[in-house]
Design a protein around this motif. Structure first.
Motif, short mmCIF file in Angstrom:
data_model
loop_
_atom_site.label_atom_id
_atom_site.label_comp_id
_atom_site.label_asym_id
_atom_site.label_seq_id
_atom_site.Cartn_x
_atom_site.Cartn_y
_atom_site.Cartn_z
N ASP A 57 0.82 -1.20 0.00
CA ASP A 57 0.00 0.00 0.00
C ASP A 57 0.86 1.26 0.00
O ASP A 57 1.65 1.48 0.91
CB ASP A 57 -0.93 0.01 1.22
N VAL A 58 0.75 2.05 -1.04
CA VAL A 58 1.32 3.39 -1.10
C VAL A 58 0.16 4.32 -1.43
O VAL A 58 -0.51 4.15 -2.45
CB VAL A 58 2.41 3.51 -2.18
N SER A 59 -0.11 5.25 -0.57
CA SER A 59 -1.27 6.12 -0.73
C SER A 59 -1.26 6.79 -2.09
O SER A 59 -0.24 7.32 -2.55
CB SER A 59 -1.26 7.19 0.37
N LEU A 60 -2.42 6.79 -2.75
CA LEU A 60 -2.52 7.40 -4.07
C LEU A 60 -2.44 8.92 -4.03
O LEU A 60 -2.32 9.56 -5.07
CB LEU A 60 -3.82 6.96 -4.75
N ASP A 61 -2.51 9.50 -2.84
CA ASP A 61 -2.35 10.96 -2.76
C ASP A 61 -0.96 11.34 -2.26
O ASP A 61 -0.75 12.42 -1.73
CB ASP A 61 -3.43 11.57 -1.86
N TRP A 62 0.03 10.45 -2.48
CA TRP A 62 1.39 10.72 -2.01
C TRP A 62 1.91 12.04 -2.59
O TRP A 62 2.65 12.76 -1.93
CB TRP A 62 2.34 9.59 -2.37
N HIS A 63 1.54 12.35 -3.86
CA HIS A 63 2.04 13.56 -4.50
C HIS A 63 1.50 14.81 -3.83
O HIS A 63 2.19 15.83 -3.73
CB HIS A 63 1.69 13.55 -5.99
N LEU A 64 0.27 14.75 -3.33
CA LEU A 64 -0.30 15.89 -2.62
C LEU A 64 0.37 16.07 -1.27
O LEU A 64 0.70 17.19 -0.86
CB LEU A 64 -1.81 15.69 -2.44
N ARG A 65 0.60 14.95 -0.59
CA ARG A 65 1.26 15.02 0.72
C ARG A 65 2.70 15.51 0.59
O ARG A 65 3.19 16.26 1.42
CB ARG A 65 1.22 13.64 1.39
N PHE A 66 3.38 15.08 -0.48
CA PHE A 66 4.77 15.49 -0.68
C PHE A 66 4.84 16.99 -0.98
O PHE A 66 5.72 17.69 -0.48
CB PHE A 66 5.40 14.69 -1.83
N ALA A 67 3.90 17.49 -1.78
CA ALA A 67 3.86 18.92 -2.07
C ALA A 67 3.61 19.72 -0.80
O ALA A 67 4.22 20.77 -0.57
CB ALA A 67 2.78 19.22 -3.12
N GLU A 68 2.70 19.22 0.06
CA GLU A 68 2.43 19.89 1.33
C GLU A 68 3.66 19.89 2.22
O GLU A 68 3.98 20.87 2.90
CB GLU A 68 1.27 19.21 2.04
N PHE A 69 4.39 18.76 2.21
CA PHE A 69 5.60 18.65 3.02
C PHE A 69 6.65 19.67 2.58
O PHE A 69 7.25 20.36 3.41
CB PHE A 69 6.17 17.23 2.90
#
Length: 309
Positions: free
Chosen positions: A151-163
């Protein structure tokens, strides 16, 4: 925000099937294939950012690897094409990653890293692959694909941008992120005048420049910018210190022992800075910073050249 939202176009790039010739855009990939692609890229970004990429050639160059992580998170299109596997039989799926110009230059320079980290990511996502499973092919590296990924969250790109956004301003961003990654037990970074430094040598250089600053008239003084974030097409740099004087900008880099192995990279970086309007790039060793006489002589030469004398 859900932990694992349904597949959609909000990932910011297209996953498509290329035509037979590999140039024209074909149909969109099915959601399960697009999700698999997104998870592989997400884990590759995570491995690069955390320094857990297992690529020996890039050990000790984590700042470069993190720049690649950011560029990889901004892929514009992934074109997939089916190909017969002459060695293992069956079919493999070849990836062609498309980037916009600013990311393309950086990713192209580090194509080996991108290929290897994607291979590493796919191998971790599907560790129990079979010999006759479909392949994902990254350049010459082929990875077998199964249907049940980790499982890798499909919103990883949104979380990474927020980070990335949460890291604050551009000044000393890289050392601050490194310190954060080490946790609460990490030693404090040197600071002065609400500015952060990587080490004491950078702080000593900053203090010496401040002393010089006092000698100038306020209407024509020097500006001192320690560890500024600087973007040039395809690259994001953080020079040790940027100095401005009389409408000209110069960069001072502190060369430690690791720069001996990075001579070609440093020269390439110098050329890019010059092309972007930096008038002067000078390098000083840590031992000269610790020697007051050598440091003063270095600053004499640097500021005279920067001022056009």
């Amino acid at each position: 925000m859900s932990l694992n939202p349904p597949a959609s176009g909000d990932r910011g790039y297209a996953v498509i099937w290329a035509t037979e010739f590999g140039y024209d855009i074909g149909d969109e990939a099915a959601p399960d294939i697009a999700d698999s692609v997104h998870r592989v890229i997400g884990l590759a970004v995570r491995l690069c950012w955390r320094g857990d990429h297992d690529i020996e050639d890039y050990r000790g160059h984590e700042d470069d690897v993190r720049q690649v992580a950011v560029a990889l998170s901004q892929v514009a299109k992934v074109a997939l094409s089916r190909d017969k596997d002459a060695w293992g039989g069956g079919e493999r799926i070849t990836w062609e990653l498309w980037f916009r110009q600013s990311e393309h230059v950086l990713v192209s320079e580090h194509d080996y890293l991108v290929s290897q980290v994607l291979t590493n990511a796919a191998g971790r996502l599907w560790p129990n692959r079979h010999h006759h499973a479909d392949y994902f092919a990254f350049n010459n590296a082929m990875i077998r694909k199964l249907n049940e990924p980790e499982d890798v969250s499909l919103d990883w790109h949104l979380r990474f941008a927020e980070f990335l956004q949460a890291q604050g301003g551009n000044q000393a961003r890289i050392p601050r992120v490194k310190q954060q990654a080490l946790g609460s037990g990490a030693p404090s970074l040197p600071s002065e005048d609400n500015l952060i430094f990587t080490n004491i040598g950078e702080l000593k250089l900053y203090r010496a420049l401040k002393q010089r600053q006092q000698k100038y008239d306020q209407l024509e003084t020097i500006g001192i910018f320690p560890l500024p974030g600087m973007h040039i097409p395809g690259h994001t740099f953080e020079p040790d210190v940027l100095v401005t004087l009389k409408g000209r900008a110069g960069v001072i880099e502190i060369d430690g022992p690791h720069h001996i192995k990075r001579w070609a990279f440093d020269k390439s970086k110098d050329y890019l800075l010059e092309n972007a309007g930096v008038a002067l790039i000078s390098r000083i060793g840590p031992e000269d910073i610790d020697n007051p006489k050598e440091l003063e002589a270095f600053l004499d030469r640097f500021l005279r050249k920067l001022g056009g004398e």
